[in-house]
Every structure is written in structure tokens, then in C-alpha cells.
Design an enzyme around this catalytic site. Sequence first.
Site, PDB file in Angstrom:
ATOM      1  N   HIS A  75     -81.807  91.764 -11.393  1.00  0.00           N
ATOM      2  CA  HIS A  75     -80.655  90.354 -10.826  1.00  0.00           C
ATOM      3  C   HIS A  75     -80.249  90.103 -10.381  1.00  0.00           C
ATOM      4  O   HIS A  75     -79.335  90.114  -9.674  1.00  0.00           O
ATOM      5  CB  HIS A  75     -79.647  90.397 -12.400  1.00  0.00           C
ATOM      6  CG  HIS A  75     -80.190  90.359 -13.564  1.00  0.00           C
ATOM      7  ND1 HIS A  75     -80.815  89.546 -14.098  1.00  0.00           N
ATOM      8  CD2 HIS A  75     -80.461  91.119 -14.434  1.00  0.00           C
ATOM      9  CE1 HIS A  75     -81.157  89.303 -15.408  1.00  0.00           C
ATOM     10  NE2 HIS A  75     -81.274  90.094 -15.609  1.00  0.00           N
ATOM     11  N   LYS A 121     -72.189 111.926  -6.834  1.00  0.00           N
ATOM     12  CA  LYS A 121     -72.220 113.476  -6.220  1.00  0.00           C
ATOM     13  C   LYS A 121     -72.573 113.775  -5.074  1.00  0.00           C
ATOM     14  O   LYS A 121     -72.461 113.859  -4.677  1.00  0.00           O
ATOM     15  CB  LYS A 121     -72.616 114.586  -7.352  1.00  0.00           C
ATOM     16  CG  LYS A 121     -71.990 114.700  -8.395  1.00  0.00           C
ATOM     17  CD  LYS A 121     -71.523 115.741  -8.529  1.00  0.00           C
ATOM     18  CE  LYS A 121     -69.301 115.243  -8.382  1.00  0.00           C
ATOM     19  NZ  LYS A 121     -69.182 114.605  -8.631  1.00  0.00           N
ATOM     20  N   TRP A 174     -51.731 115.422   3.806  1.00  0.00           N
ATOM     21  CA  TRP A 174     -52.680 114.196   3.787  1.00  0.00           C
ATOM     22  C   TRP A 174     -52.255 113.246   3.879  1.00  0.00           C
ATOM     23  O   TRP A 174     -51.256 112.258   3.264  1.00  0.00           O
ATOM     24  CB  TRP A 174     -53.729 114.612   2.407  1.00  0.00           C
ATOM     25  CG  TRP A 174     -54.894 113.892   2.169  1.00  0.00           C
ATOM     26  CD1 TRP A 174     -56.073 113.889   2.646  1.00  0.00           C
ATOM     27  CD2 TRP A 174     -54.904 112.473   1.605  1.00  0.00           C
ATOM     28  NE1 TRP A 174     -56.812 113.713   2.186  1.00  0.00           N
ATOM     29  CE2 TRP A 174     -57.004 112.755   1.345  1.00  0.00           C
ATOM     30  CE3 TRP A 174     -53.747 112.141   0.340  1.00  0.00           C
ATOM     31  CZ2 TRP A 174     -56.859 111.688   1.260  1.00  0.00           C
ATOM     32  CZ3 TRP A 174     -54.848 111.249  -0.356  1.00  0.00           C
ATOM     33  CH2 TRP A 174     -56.797 110.809   0.127  1.00  0.00           C
ATOM     34  N   LYS A 180     -59.101 116.317  -3.369  1.00  0.00           N
ATOM     35  CA  LYS A 180     -59.313 117.072  -5.100  1.00  0.00           C
ATOM     36  C   LYS A 180     -58.420 116.637  -6.160  1.00  0.00           C
ATOM     37  O   LYS A 180     -59.147 116.229  -7.299  1.00  0.00           O
ATOM     38  CB  LYS A 180     -58.592 118.864  -4.916  1.00  0.00           C
ATOM     39  CG  LYS A 180     -59.397 118.602  -6.721  1.00  0.00           C
ATOM     40  CD  LYS A 180     -60.750 118.933  -6.593  1.00  0.00           C
ATOM     41  CE  LYS A 180     -60.634 120.092  -8.658  1.00  0.00           C
ATOM     42  NZ  LYS A 180     -62.622 119.226  -8.480  1.00  0.00           N
ATOM     43  N   ARG A 225     -56.920 120.931  -1.452  1.00  0.00           N
ATOM     44  CA  ARG A 225     -56.217 119.853  -2.397  1.00  0.00           C
ATOM     45  C   ARG A 225     -56.393 118.884  -1.007  1.00  0.00           C
ATOM     46  O   ARG A 225     -56.483 117.389  -1.174  1.00  0.00           O
ATOM     47  CB  ARG A 225     -54.845 119.960  -1.493  1.00  0.00           C
ATOM     48  CG  ARG A 225     -54.314 120.818  -3.835  1.00  0.00           C
ATOM     49  CD  ARG A 225     -53.075 121.828  -3.142  1.00  0.00           C
ATOM     50  NE  ARG A 225     -52.132 119.605  -3.167  1.00  0.00           N
ATOM     51  CZ  ARG A 225     -51.561 119.956  -4.838  1.00  0.00           C
ATOM     52  NH1 ARG A 225     -52.259 120.285  -5.612  1.00  0.00           N
ATOM     53  NH2 ARG A 225     -50.600 118.577  -5.094  1.00  0.00           N
ATOM     54  N   ASN A 231     -44.769 116.606  -1.163  1.00  0.00           N
ATOM     55  CA  ASN A 231     -45.676 115.962  -1.796  1.00  0.00           C
ATOM     56  C   ASN A 231     -45.692 114.680  -2.490  1.00  0.00           C
ATOM     57  O   ASN A 231     -44.652 114.839  -2.897  1.00  0.00           O
ATOM     58  CB  ASN A 231     -46.824 117.296  -2.375  1.00  0.00           C
ATOM     59  CG  ASN A 231     -48.457 116.479  -2.788  1.00  0.00           C
ATOM     60  OD1 ASN A 231     -47.824 115.109  -2.455  1.00  0.00           O
ATOM     61  ND2 ASN A 231     -48.495 116.773  -3.740  1.00  0.00           N
ATOM     62  N   GLY A 232     -45.812 113.626  -2.480  1.00  0.00           N
ATOM     63  CA  GLY A 232     -45.599 112.787  -3.200  1.00  0.00           C
ATOM     64  C   GLY A 232     -45.870 111.251  -1.822  1.00  0.00           C
ATOM     65  O   GLY A 232     -45.727 111.716  -0.334  1.00  0.00           O
ATOM     66  N   GLU A 239     -70.765 110.879  -1.980  1.00  0.00           N
ATOM     67  CA  GLU A 239     -69.408 111.916  -2.209  1.00  0.00           C
ATOM     68  C   GLU A 239     -69.455 113.188  -1.132  1.00  0.00           C
ATOM     69  O   GLU A 239     -68.442 113.719  -0.194  1.00  0.00           O
ATOM     70  CB  GLU A 239     -68.635 112.442  -3.572  1.00  0.00           C
ATOM     71  CG  GLU A 239     -68.753 112.995  -4.538  1.00  0.00           C
ATOM     72  CD  GLU A 239     -67.650 113.446  -5.003  1.00  0.00           C
ATOM     73  OE1 GLU A 239     -66.381 113.090  -5.006  1.00  0.00           O
ATOM     74  OE2 GLU A 239     -68.251 113.561  -6.259  1.00  0.00           O
ATOM     75  N   CYS A 299     -51.493 117.092   0.258  1.00  0.00           N
ATOM     76  CA  CYS A 299     -50.148 117.547  -0.037  1.00  0.00           C
ATOM     77  C   CYS A 299     -50.386 118.449  -0.790  1.00  0.00           C
ATOM     78  O   CYS A 299     -50.780 118.608  -1.558  1.00  0.00           O
ATOM     79  CB  CYS A 299     -48.807 117.441   0.758  1.00  0.00           C
ATOM     80  SG  CYS A 299     -48.932 116.123   2.293  1.00  0.00           S
ATOM     81  N   GLU A 352     -72.979 109.049 -12.304  1.00  0.00           N
ATOM     82  CA  GLU A 352     -72.015 110.781 -11.897  1.00  0.00           C
ATOM     83  C   GLU A 352     -73.370 110.935 -10.779  1.00  0.00           C
ATOM     84  O   GLU A 352     -72.183 111.554 -10.241  1.00  0.00           O
ATOM     85  CB  GLU A 352     -72.042 111.571 -13.148  1.00  0.00           C
ATOM     86  CG  GLU A 352     -71.703 112.321 -12.675  1.00  0.00           C
ATOM     87  CD  GLU A 352     -70.441 112.646 -11.797  1.00  0.00           C
ATOM     88  OE1 GLU A 352     -69.843 111.521 -11.691  1.00  0.00           O
ATOM     89  OE2 GLU A 352     -70.157 113.611 -11.771  1.00  0.00           O
TER      90      GLU A 352
END
Length: 608
Positions: free
Chosen positions: A504, A485, A75, A603, A27, A101-102, A488, A2, A481
Site C-alpha cells: 500500500h 533497536k 539534559w 534512559k 540518564r 531535575n524536571g 536508536e 537530568c 522493536e
Amino acid sequence: MCGIVGYIGNQQAAPILLDGLSKLEYRGYDSAGIAVYNGEEIITAKSKGRLKVLSELTHGGDAMPGTLGIGHTRWATHGEPSDVNAHPHMNKNESIVVVHNGIIENYLKLKKKLERKGYEFISETDTEVIAHLLDYYYKGNPLEAVTKIMHRMEGSYALGIIFKEHPDQLYAVRKDSPLIVGHTDGGNILASDVPAVLKYTRDVYFIENEEIVRMTDAKMEFFTVDEEPLEKESVRIEWDVNAAEKGGYDHFMLKEMYEQPKAIIDTFSPRLKNDGIEIEELNMSDEEIKAIRKLVIVACGSAYHTGVTSKYIFEGLARVSVEVDLASEFRYRDPIFEEGTLVVVISQSGETADTLAALRESQKRGARVLGIVNVVGSSIAREADNVMYTWAGPEIAVATTKAYSSQLIALYLLAMKFAHVRGKIDKKELMQMVSDLKKLPDQVELLLNNKNKIQKFANRYLAAKDVFFIGRGIDYAISLEGSLKLKEISYIHSEAYAAGELKHGTISLIEEGTLVAAVLTQEDLYKKMISNMVEVRTRGAFVLAVTNEGNAEVEKAADYTVYIPNTNKYFANTLAIIPLQLFSYYVSIGRGCDVDKPRNLAKSVTVE
Ligand code: AGP
């Protein structure tokens, strides 16, 4: 996460709130809303979806006259994205309004208590509890009501609050969620993050935990949770407004990929001094560095991947033992700390809840914590015992690139410093590595200019279902990484595998045409890697190889090869990741995905 904004001053508030919220869109959010005091009452407008919907609903803010207001991008955590769950939230008689926010972790208990006292709720959010709790404690003194709810609430919050009976005041409160305030020309502003205020001020105050701010159009006062007045220093933000805009690129992610050379230079330059490496912010003497027996590196996502890379470097170069852990695992596994352990937490945002919790857990157990952080003044930066900033500047795209590259540089510098202080490399070897380090920005630039070739290759894989990234040693970390990338931002399933682990089990997934990206930058592992490439290729895989210039041998086992310039083997990650970033970016574009704001992602993950 948020985002909150608030304004009090001599300008119309609504346009400023909408502008501020637009700078916080990165965000991640699913609904938005604003509230304005119009001289008689508090009016609100909120809507599910993008900020554009809210702006149209309020005619760019013109439909909401008033010079005091608060705004929010949500969010969803408690209650699905909807108009009714969108913030701001009000008490029953609409005399108090709040944005948050939280997460209020004990909101259900508080909600039940309030319901028993006759309070009615219209939303499923934890935030609405705050509005009613303020109503319950408000007896005419806003500051008193604010401190009372702070003693009752558990969890994290950054709040903006308006009390209708005090239309000359705007309140801001912080615990664990980021919050800044600043003076504007003729007023005061609050926000979750710097980009929202840069248009109005460069001098901001970072609000610490359990601090309260009371703003009027001309004054700003700070208080503790016990209503004790506080003095605070402002911090000058040097970022220019454009730095937080796209600057001519199609997407923030592409812009930030191209900012990697500068981010790398800005991160190593201040630390290359007097013909050596000086990391003053480490605040450790050579003796203290020699006394370190173990590094515990803790982070999430891409930051974690830089930790995996650095394990090979610290152990290979400085001969110091390293343990790397996912913050979300570390904080609950009751870690054991031996004498001489240094904990290193890595975070771009400096607000990732799991990483912040790992930092606190480590300090609680008596360990010293070094933070490697990009956002100045963020929670992790302020709570770590020492902080080594990555000077990547504001990173807006959800998928990290320049901050990731800067984190690698910070870790290279640390490992080189440790290796030299601990006598594992001499001055000559150190200077050779410094010389290689200084070449990286131009080498990255060279690889970025290779983008058309990568784009052509990427367009062949827009319909891919599964992609595998394989490597050994540092190349395994690069694969981690590269895989993140791709998935996502393009939503294609991919996995990273230590190449020796394929047989394996996972090799059973290789089918005709499956794309396998093989990373080979470590010369001593070439042969092993080539045999792994042959293994998958004989089972039908299409093999993309990323390897050092001159290693033409690899072409006999690869269908497509991308070469990276030669550098010190410990710095190879910085170069090999560039074609993988570009590959993911172009696959995402080709699939019409929202590159900068991928679905379901934020983010900064400031909640667990
Ligand atoms: C990386 O592209 C992702 N955005 C994500 O994995 C990110 O690295 C992770 O959430 C950690 O964020 P931080 O560096 O801000 O702590």
C-alpha cells in the site's frame, strides 16, 4: 534526563558528588556542575560536555573543599547546553544554590514577576527562577521558603538546595521527578536514582510528591508541603554495586543482553507456584479477573512494543479484548472507559512522563491501573493501584533489552493466568505453557552465543541507508522493536511494517540491495510472509529471515536465514528479538556510535 546528587556529612563533598553523578550518566546529559559550601561561601564549578570535563576542572573535587554540596547532570530542556545554563543555579548574592531535575511549567510567568521586582537573570533556564524565588521568600527560615515556592511552582521538580546561612542543613524536595535520600557513614545523601548512592548505602527513602527532606550530617527529617513532620520507612536495595557496572562487558547494552536469561528467570520464578501461576501483586480474585472485559495497555517506545505483542496473546489465548495505545496519544485523546476495563501501564523506569500522565488520567476517570515496572519505588510503581515488578535489575543502557524481555514475561504470565481463570485453557495446557516458559532462558542463551555469526552479517550493513522490518501478527510487534533497536543505537533509518501493508505504498522504497528483515515465527502465516518476501526480493531487496528451526522452506525466499529454537507460538517474541538486538548492537559498534548513550536520547524521558 537530568540527575541530581547532594551530600552533607563528615567527608569532603565534591568527590562524593562527582562519583554520584558518574553513576547517573546513563540518564543522558549535556553539561554538569557542582556547588560546595567551603566554610565561608558557596563555590560552584560547571561545564558543558561530559562529566570528565568537570572532574578535570575541579581536580577530581580537590579544588572545592567542603563537606556540604550538591551536583547536577543536565539534559537540556530550557536553554541550550552551555556553562551558563548548567546547574547549579544561585540567587544574586550567592547565598542560595539549587539543582533541579524536571520542568517548571510556569517559569516564564514567575520570571516576569521576579523581573518586575528587580531580579536579574543570567541563564535561559527555568531552574534559575527557583533560585530567585527562594531568595524572594527566604526570610531566615529555609523550610518556610521551600514550602512557599512549592505553592507557586507548577510542573515537575526534584531539588537539592543549600542556604549559606544554614551550612549545617541540606534540603531535598520532590514533585513528579524521582528523588531518593539515604544515610551514609557519617552523613546523608540525596540523588535522582539508586545507582548514585549504592556505594554509600543500601537503605534508601523514596521521596513522595510534595515531600521535603531536611538533612544534617547526623539527622534526616521529613515534612509535608504544609511543614507537617512525616514518618517514612526506608527500603532495602538488594542490587549489588557491580550490577550497576559493566561487569567485564564492553558496553552496558551487551551486558544487559546477556543478563536476559536471568532477568527472565527472576521475573517468572516468583510467580510459578503450587503447580500453577500466582500473581499475588495483581490483588485480583478469580471473579474479578473473569469480570474484566477489556484491557487498555498504554506505554512508550519498547514498552509499547511489548504491549502490541501482548494484544495478540491476550486475545488469542485468553479471549479478552485489548486496546494498545501510545501514552503520548492516549493522555490527550479523551479516552472512553467501559465497565470492566483494566488499564495496564508498562514502564522500565517507572518515571516516563507520558506513561505516568496516562496512569493519572486513567485513575481520574475511575479506571483501575496495573503497572508493569522495573524500578522499585518509582513513581508509576507507587501510583498504580497494583504493580507487577519485572525483576530485571538496574538497566543502564538507553536501549532496553533485559527489561523489555522481562516485560514480555510479565505479560505472558498475566495472559496465561487470565486464560486459565477464564476457562480458555485447562490445567494441562497451562502446565505445557509453563514448561515452554521455563525453557526460554536456555534458548535465549543459545541465541546469544550465536553472536559472532550475527556480527559478521551486521558488518555488511554498516553503510545501509534504509532498513525495513516486516512481519505479521506477533511478528509485526517483533519488527517494531527490531526497527527501534537499530535506529536508536546506529542512527540508520529503519521502519517496521505489517508485511501485508507493504504494497500500500512503502514497497516503492525498495531498491537494489535494500535490507529487509522478515520475521516469521507464526506458522499459520508462513505462506503469506514468504510471498511478501518474494515481492520485495524481486524488486532488489536483500532479505534476512528470522524464523523457527525446521522452516527450511523460507530459504527459497531469503538471502540469509537465522533460525530460532521452537517454542510456544505466543513466546516467539522472546527468542526472535535476540538476533535483532545483536544485529543492531554490532551495526552500532561498527559505525562507532555511543551504544550505551546514543545521541539525543535519555534512559528515562521524565519530561513530555
Ligand atoms: C527503548 O530502547 C528506548 N530506550 C525507549 O523507547 C523506551 O522504551 C521508552 O522511552 C519507554 O521507557 P520506559 O520503559 O522507562 O517507560
